[in-house]
Design a protein around this motif. Structure first.
Motif, PDB file in Angstrom:
ATOM      1  N   UNK A  55       3.786  -8.578   9.972  1.00 17.98           N
ATOM      2  CA  UNK A  55       3.027  -7.897  11.023  1.00 17.98           C
ATOM      3  C   UNK A  55       1.572  -7.702  10.599  1.00 17.98           C
ATOM      4  N   UNK A  56       1.354  -7.286   9.364  1.00 15.89           N
ATOM      5  CA  UNK A  56      -0.007  -7.088   8.862  1.00 15.89           C
ATOM      6  C   UNK A  56      -0.755  -8.416   8.823  1.00 15.89           C
ATOM      7  N   UNK A  57      -0.135  -9.455   8.298  1.00 14.27           N
ATOM      8  CA  UNK A  57      -0.806 -10.759   8.178  1.00 14.27           C
ATOM      9  C   UNK A  57      -1.100 -11.375   9.540  1.00 14.27           C
ATOM     10  N   UNK A  58      -0.154 -11.304  10.458  1.00  7.72           N
ATOM     11  CA  UNK A  58      -0.388 -11.839  11.804  1.00  7.72           C
ATOM     12  C   UNK A  58      -1.489 -11.040  12.490  1.00  7.72           C
ATOM     13  N   UNK A  59      -1.440  -9.721  12.358  1.00  8.93           N
ATOM     14  CA  UNK A  59      -2.494  -8.887  12.946  1.00  8.93           C
ATOM     15  C   UNK A  59      -3.853  -9.204  12.362  1.00  8.93           C
ATOM     16  N   UNK A  60      -3.909  -9.404  11.052  1.00  7.54           N
ATOM     17  CA  UNK A  60      -5.173  -9.749  10.396  1.00  7.54           C
ATOM     18  C   UNK A  60      -5.672 -11.111  10.863  1.00  7.54           C
ATOM     19  N   UNK A  61      -4.763 -12.080  10.983  1.00  4.91           N
ATOM     20  CA  UNK A  61      -5.161 -13.414  11.443  1.00  4.91           C
ATOM     21  C   UNK A  61      -5.684 -13.358  12.876  1.00  4.91           C
ATOM     22  N   UNK A  62      -5.013 -12.576  13.727  1.00  9.34           N
ATOM     23  CA  UNK A  62      -5.451 -12.457  15.117  1.00  9.34           C
ATOM     24  C   UNK A  62      -6.798 -11.755  15.241  1.00  9.34           C
ATOM     25  N   UNK A  63      -7.078 -10.842  14.321  1.00 10.70           N
ATOM     26  CA  UNK A  63      -8.356 -10.125  14.381  1.00 10.70           C
ATOM     27  C   UNK A  63      -9.465 -10.844  13.632  1.00 10.70           C
ATOM     28  N   UNK A  64      -9.167 -12.037  13.108  1.00 10.31           N
ATOM     29  CA  UNK A  64     -10.194 -12.838  12.452  1.00 10.31           C
ATOM     30  C   UNK A  64     -10.468 -12.472  11.006  1.00 10.31           C
ATOM     31  N   UNK A  65      -9.586 -11.710  10.379  1.00  8.34           N
ATOM     32  CA  UNK A  65      -9.761 -11.351   8.972  1.00  8.34           C
ATOM     33  C   UNK A  65      -8.722 -12.106   8.143  1.00  8.34           C
ATOM     34  N   UNK A  66      -8.950 -13.407   8.021  1.00  5.83           N
ATOM     35  CA  UNK A  66      -8.002 -14.285   7.327  1.00  5.83           C
ATOM     36  C   UNK A  66      -7.837 -13.894   5.869  1.00  5.83           C
ATOM     37  N   UNK A  67      -8.897 -13.400   5.235  1.00  5.75           N
ATOM     38  CA  UNK A  67      -8.787 -13.018   3.828  1.00  5.75           C
ATOM     39  C   UNK A  67      -7.762 -11.907   3.624  1.00  5.75           C
ATOM     40  N   UNK A  68      -7.673 -10.990   4.574  1.00  9.49           N
ATOM     41  CA  UNK A  68      -6.665  -9.927   4.465  1.00  9.49           C
ATOM     42  C   UNK A  68      -5.271 -10.531   4.634  1.00  9.49           C
ATOM     43  N   UNK A  69      -5.116 -11.455   5.579  1.00  8.53           N
ATOM     44  CA  UNK A  69      -3.805 -12.081   5.799  1.00  8.53           C
ATOM     45  C   UNK A  69      -3.338 -12.821   4.551  1.00  8.53           C
ATOM     46  N   UNK A  70      -4.211 -13.635   3.971  1.00  9.02           N
ATOM     47  CA  UNK A  70      -3.844 -14.397   2.782  1.00  9.02           C
ATOM     48  C   UNK A  70      -3.681 -13.464   1.581  1.00  9.02           C
ATOM     49  N   UNK A  71      -4.609 -12.542   1.411  1.00  5.01           N
ATOM     50  CA  UNK A  71      -4.531 -11.600   0.294  1.00  5.01           C
ATOM     51  C   UNK A  71      -3.278 -10.754   0.340  1.00  5.01           C
ATOM     52  N   UNK A  72      -2.863 -10.355   1.520  1.00  2.01           N
ATOM     53  CA  UNK A  72      -1.643  -9.566   1.673  1.00  2.01           C
ATOM     54  C   UNK A  72      -0.430 -10.346   1.171  1.00  2.01           C
ATOM     55  N   UNK A  73      -0.317 -11.609   1.566  1.00  2.00           N
ATOM     56  CA  UNK A  73       0.839 -12.422   1.171  1.00  2.00           C
ATOM     57  C   UNK A  73       0.814 -12.730  -0.319  1.00  2.00           C
ATOM     58  N   UNK A  74      -0.329 -13.197  -0.807  1.00  2.00           N
ATOM     59  CA  UNK A  74      -0.426 -13.556  -2.225  1.00  2.00           C
ATOM     60  C   UNK A  74      -0.244 -12.314  -3.088  1.00  2.00           C
ATOM     61  N   UNK A  75      -0.950 -11.242  -2.759  1.00  2.00           N
ATOM     62  CA  UNK A  75      -0.838 -10.008  -3.536  1.00  2.00           C
ATOM     63  C   UNK A  75       0.567  -9.434  -3.517  1.00  2.00           C
ATOM     64  N   UNK A  76       1.210  -9.487  -2.365  1.00  2.00           N
ATOM     65  CA  UNK A  76       2.571  -8.968  -2.248  1.00  2.00           C
ATOM     66  C   UNK A  76       3.547  -9.765  -3.102  1.00  2.00           C
ATOM     67  N   UNK A  77       3.402 -11.088  -3.102  1.00  2.00           N
ATOM     68  CA  UNK A  77       4.307 -11.906  -3.898  1.00  2.00           C
ATOM     69  C   UNK A  77       4.096 -11.682  -5.387  1.00  2.00           C
ATOM     70  N   UNK A  78       2.857 -11.590  -5.809  1.00  2.00           N
ATOM     71  CA  UNK A  78       2.586 -11.309  -7.223  1.00  2.00           C
ATOM     72  C   UNK A  78       3.123  -9.930  -7.587  1.00  2.00           C
ATOM     73  N   UNK A  79       2.883  -8.952  -6.722  1.00  3.97           N
ATOM     74  CA  UNK A  79       3.379  -7.600  -6.971  1.00  3.97           C
ATOM     75  C   UNK A  79       4.905  -7.583  -7.035  1.00  3.97           C
TER      76      UNK A  79
END
Length: 187
Positions: A55-79
């Motif tokens: 939900x966060x990544x899709x929302x970020x992608x829709x709002x044009x903040x791709x860095x948050x979408x990618x950072x959320x996924x990458x950071x979450x997986x590393x975490x």
């Protein structure tokens, strides 16, 4: 500032409660049907805990903040791999056992997925719509395999054969072509 902090806390509380309800609602029937806890964890629990991230990544992608979408996924997986798994290993009496099924299949799938992302990472490209759809299809194929294996379904050998004979080679070809195209774009 106070309003944003309250909205953040309210959103976080709703995400946690929603994920908990989703996990509980999906895992109880699965366990009662005799599906192994590993399969429940790899499917229902993984989906339930990742749905808020989606939900966060899709929302970020829709709002044009791709860095948050990618950072959320990458950071979450590393975490998840380091901190969450590490914390579980610290508190588990005698260490955290990894089942033979996970060692023989699921950890290899995780490694293959990491390699599948390399063309995107190495070329600095964006994740195109078709690539996103392909990732979703791969997850659906993986989940289908887990369900077939958990049920010891008669279709499992044929499904596995199709995945190994057709899907894997096509994936390798797609990765090589994507990497070659990406390198040309970078040069």
């Amino acid at each position: 500032m106070l309003t944003q902090a309250l909205m953040f806390l309210l959103g976080l509380t709703a995400l946690i409660a929603g994920a908990e309800a989703l996990v509980r609602g999906a895992s109880r029937p699965a366990v009662s049907w005799g599906i192994s806890p590993l399969v429940v964890g790899l499917t229902a629990v993984a989906f339930g805990t990742s749905a808020p991230e989606m939900a966060v990544s899709v929302g970020a992608a829709l709002s044009g903040t791709a860095d948050i979408a990618v950072g959320n996924v990458v950071g979450s997986n590393i975490f998840n791999l380091l901190a969450v798994l590490g914390a579980a290993g610290v508190v588990a009496a005698g260490g955290l056992g990894v089942s033979e099924a996970a060692r023989n299949f699921d950890l290899w799938v995780m490694l293959a997925v990491a390699f599948a992302c390399l063309p995107i990472l190495l070329t600095g490209r964006e994740i195109a719509g078709w690539e996103g759809a392909l990732f979703i299809a791969y997850y659906a194929a993986y989940a289908a395999y887990l369900v077939l294996a958990a049920q010891r379904h008669d279709a499992l050998p044929e499904y596995s054969s199709i995945m190994l004979s057709y899907v894997m080679p096509l994936t390798v070809i797609t990765l090589v072509v994507s990497l070659m195209r990406g390198r040309r774009v970078v040069e």
